[in-house]
Write a protein that holds these residues in place. Structure first.
Motif: not given
Length: 926
Positions: A373-388
């Motif tokens: 499990x890794x964070x693929x996208x972390x945009x302020x104000x939006x839910x984090x997207x994960x990959x792995x």
């Protein structure tokens, strides 16, 4: 029974339990009275086998109307069809548990985990006691056991028990219970389904019903009451099976008596006395028994007939079941049937669960762990997207089953461990406290975790590995010296000095005979220089002619040949093959050493695994005890870390080995930009990674089934190769950097040779400057006999011309353009043992050696005789040829015969006033 026999009977029909059946069997066998036994259970509890003894078939007058108890065979077949491996059996007080002994033996042989528990009459009190005596951990373990259960009890007790466990939340929507009882009617079935959740399977005995409604109440010439033959009639629904068999037994006896009357083989009724010892049995008992056994009837229970062993073989079981669901009032359908002859007929598979997950939104808790499990996208104000890898598996499940999910990271970023108060923290704690539906990450399946949460089947194997830093290739400037050890080099240097000294001593004790005018002397310096030159295979003039010296040099040359050959061979191997092997290649090697400290994440599954095995006195492998001593230093605070990322950084920048999940470490080693890691570990996978769910989750079986399908069709391998490619940029298992293989030798391998050359050049330049300074300082002095000096040709001319004064010949002077003159052949002159100073005229390439003769009578005559052969004297200058030698390329002279002759010019010179003739003891050769 005795009273009836006294009155006179033709047969005896009994509907009792197994306890009294044995007594009636003995009485009937003794009196030869046909005994039709109908086994009856107490209050509708399932039957157990009576085990009536049958000693002799001729003396056995008891017939079993009800079929044998086939509950063992039916349960085993159904459990096998469902592929259960762990379940619990509940039974009531009235049931004899010995009735399923055969079933328990068979499942034990197959490796199934079966638990037994008796249900008390006061069910509410029993459930309340469980909550009062069990801790949270034990209660969760008990809930997991209740997911698969078999109920062997009467219908009324089963209804009450189902109600209590559902209301107290001991079972969840993914539970599956089997209720087996011959005495279950349609009303009981509907009531049991209404009170249960999850999946329910009911097994009961059934009887065939004629398809033609008009024929249901007719059995041959016999007409049955409509209240009995109509299966929908409430009265027939409430009748026990034992009563149905009694009805059919009476019909069977009636037909047998009627046949006896028709055959006119009627026997009078027996009037017997049981009490008397000398009472005789009934004479017509055997005939009546045979008539009953040969007869048969089609009654309420179907075909009633007897086999040779006196039992009724006709029995049919009906298997009813529901699907998984949360609705209490869902329907039930027939899944199949079973009989002793054909076995199971039907399918017990359940309807797919994915249809029930459309629109379901699951809350997923995770812990960041590469590459699961890794964070693929972390945009302020939006839910984090994960990959792995774990996210890919979850996405494959969501696509197939139709659910949606929301992911969040555990607040403490831990997988979870039990606390002192019995609660759990981390990811497992989120599931225990119902704050999340699913937990997914690099989560291993352990017994402690299975006590509080549910796990799917493993989707990837797990093993413990070790991450280490690759050994760095150090730059050895003196790699050229590597073939020999330092002690061997010291021995070789000492040998050179020793042999040079021995050569000098041997020549000093026994001086050799040198050719007149030889350029070499037997000084210690020359001896050392000659031994060194021969060792490095540079040759040189051999001035030693004694036998001892030759033997010494022969042995030295052989020694030098062997040493140089060995050095050359080893140097080639050392410069072309570099093998740096690390001593740690397994967990066993890691546990045996103490130079490199190692540890893991504190309170993790790996930490607990090593702790349990290391503290187990019965563990055969001492590896874990040694590892535990290292990991547990200072109560685990010295060598352990709080997160896996900290352990990886500690390995990269320090002397440390990190023990962690092998899959995580392999990913780190593959994707390291500098390829500075390598991994070792166990090849045997003792555990696996699984998806954690709430205890009693209804989605576990659906998830497990889909994971098995992904593994079977190869999709799981595709996901693995995405994150663990086989051809990565780094070598996982090599302990050195192997990115550059083969190729030419670099400057680093020969840096030491250039350093030695540079040191020699610097030293020679320093000595040259020192000699120049010394010569300038002593330049005004006259060269002494002890010093090797350079003189001009005028001084040489004076010495040569002085030799001609005794011959009364004019003085001659050599031209300054003369080249390397050969020494004069004055072998006839007597010589002394001691040599005078050897003067080397470097600037003119002329070397002179002066001898002091011991006995010389007429120097002029001898010198003139010798000189006359090479020189011509006269008043007129003329050119004569004289012998000379060419200089060798190495700076010496050839000792070969004279090959060419060159003219030597002479010219008169004035008398220098140098009276050499007065010194008859001096002579000079050129």
């Amino acid at each position: 029974a005795c009273d009836l026999m006294n009155q006179g009977i033709l047969a005896l029909v009994s509907s009792i339990g197994c306890t009294s059946a044995g007594s009636l069997q003995s009485l009937a066998d003794a009196m030869h009275i046909p005994h039709l036994f109908i086994q009856r259970s107490t209050a509708g509890t399932p039957r157990s086998g009576c085990g009536l003894t049958r000693s002799n078939r001729n003396d056995d007058y008891t017939l079993s109307v009800r079929p044998p108890v086939y509950l063992n065979d039916v349960i085993l077949r159904v459990v096998t069809e469902y592929a259960w491996q762990k379940f619990i059996i509940f039974y009531d007080n009235d049931y004899d548990i010995r009735g399923i002994q055969e079933f328990l033996d068979k499942v034990s042989q197959q490796g199934m985990d079966v638990a037994l528990q008796k249900v008390e009459n006061n069910i509410n009190k029993m459930i309340t006691g469980l909550f009062a005596t069990m801790r949270i951990e034990e209660l969760n373990r008990y809930r997991d056991t209740l997911r698969r259960a078999i109920l062997i009890m009467n219908p009324s007790t089963a209804k009450s028990f189902l109600t209590e466990v559902v209301e107290t939340n001991l079972v969840a929507f993914d539970c599956h219970w089997i209720i087996i009882n011959e005495e279950i009617n349609d009303v009981d079935v509907q009531e049991l389904v209404r009170r249960s959740i999850g999946r329910l399977t009911i097994i009961r005995q059934t009887f065939p019903v004629p398809q033609n409604i008009s024929q249901r109440c007719f059995r041959g010439n016999h007409r049955i009451s409509s209240s009995l033959c109509d299966p929908k009639d409430p009265f027939s629904q409430s009748m026990e099976i034992s009563n149905l068999y009694i009805y059919d037994t009476v019909l069977l006896l009636a037909n047998a008596f009627h046949k006896k009357l028709e055959d006119r083989k009627w026997h009078s009724m027996a009037s017997l006395t049981c009490i008397r010892k000398n009472s005789k049995p009934w004479q017509g008992g055997r005939s009546m028994l045979e008539t009953i056994k040969k007869g048969g009837v089609n009654g309420l229970t179907g075909e009633l007939e007897f086999a040779e062993n006196g039992g009724n073989p006709n029995v049919h079981f009906e298997i009813l079941g529901t699907n998984y669901g949360e609705d209490l009032g869902r329907g039930i359908r027939k899944l199949g049937c079973w009989n002793p002859i054909t076995g199971l007929n039907g399918s017990l598979t359940d309807r797919k669960l994915e249809n029930n997950m459309r629109g379901v939104v699951l809350r997923v808790v995770t812990v960041l762990e590469e590459p699961f499990v890794m964070v693929s996208e972390n945009v302020l104000g939006k839910p984090k997207k994960y990959q792995g890898f774990s996210i890919d598996v979850l996405e494959a499940l969501a696509t197939y089953l139709g659910f949606k999910y929301e992911i969040y990271v555990a607040p403490d970023h831990k997988y979870g461990s039990p606390q002192e108060d019995g609660s759990w923290n981390g990811l497992i704690g989120e599931l225990v406290f119902k704050r999340a539906d699913i937990g997914i990450s690099a989560l291993t399946i352990t017994p402690d975790r299975e006590n509080v949460v549910d796990f799917t089947t493993r989707y990837m194997d797990y093993s413990v590995g070790v991450l280490l830093r690759k050994a760095e290739k150090t730059v050895d400037m003196f790699a050229c010296l590597a073939p020999f050890d330092l002690s061997l080099w010291a021995c070789i240097a000492g040998t050179v000095l020793l042999v040079g000294l021995l050569v000098y001593l041997l020549n000093w004790l026994n001086p050799p005979r040198l050719q007149m005018g030889s350029m070499t002397s037997t000084t210690l310096y020359n001896s050392m220089w000659f031994v060194y030159g021969s060792f490095v295979q540079q040759g040189g003039e051999v001035p030693y002619t004694t036998l001892a010296t030759r033997l010494m040099m022969g042995a030295w040359w052989l020694f030098a040949l062997i040493v140089i050959s060995s050095y050359t061979a080893n140097l080639a191997a050392f410069l072309t093959i570099t093998r740096i092997e690390n001593s740690i290649q397994s967990l066993q090697d890691l546990s045996r050493q103490t130079d490199i400290p190692y540890g893991t994440v504190l309170d993790s599954a790996v930490y607990e695994h090593v702790r349990v095995k290391g503290m187990n006195p019965f563990e055969r492998d001492s590896m874990y005890s040694q590892m535990w001593r290292m990991i547990n230093r200072s109560n685990g605070s010295e060598n352990n870390v709080l997160e896996s990322t900290a352990g990886i950084q500690k390995v990269k920048y320090g002397n440390y080995a990190f023990v962690w999940d092998a899959a995580v470490l392999e990913y780190v080693a593959i994707n390291d930009a500098e390829c500075s890691f390598y991994t070792v570990g166990n090849t045997v996978a003792d555990r696996g990674y699984g998806i954690a769910l709430q205890h009693g989750s209804p989605y576990r079986d659906a998830f497990s089934q889909r994971i098995l399908e992904l593994q079977q069709n190869g999709d799981m391998d595709i996901l693995k190769h995405k994150w663990w490619p086989k051809n990565g940029q780094c070598d996982l298992y090599s302990s050195v950097d192997t990115k550059q293989k083969g190729g030419a030798l670099d400057i680093k391998s020969f840096a030491g040779v250039f350093c030695i050359l540079a040191a020699g050049i610097v030293l020679s330049c320093f000595i040259a400057m020192l000699e120049t300074w010394w010569n300038k300082r002593k330049g005004s002095r006259v060269p002494s006999k002890e010093d090797d000096k350079e003189i001009d040709l005028e001084h040489l001319h004076r010495r040569v011309n002085s030799l001609c004064t005794d011959d009364d010949s004019p003085h001659k002077q050599f031209s300054t353009s003369s080249i390397d003159l050969t020494p004069l052949d004055i072998d006839t002159l007597p010589t002394r043992q001691a040599l005078e100073q050897i003067s080397d005229f470097r600037n003119t390439h002329i070397t002179t050696t002066t001898f002091i003769p011991e006995q010389i009578q007429t120097l002029s005559r001898t010198l003139s005789a010798k000189a006359a052969s090479g020189f011509s004297f006269g008043s007129v200058p003329e050119h004569r040829t004289g012998p000379f030698r060419h200089r060798a390329p190495n700076g010496g002279f050839f000792r070969s015969p004279i090959k060419t002759m060159s003219s030597i010019p002479y010219q008169p010179t004035p008398t220098l006033g140098l009276n050499i003739g007065s010194d008859p003891d001096r002579g000079t050769s050129i």
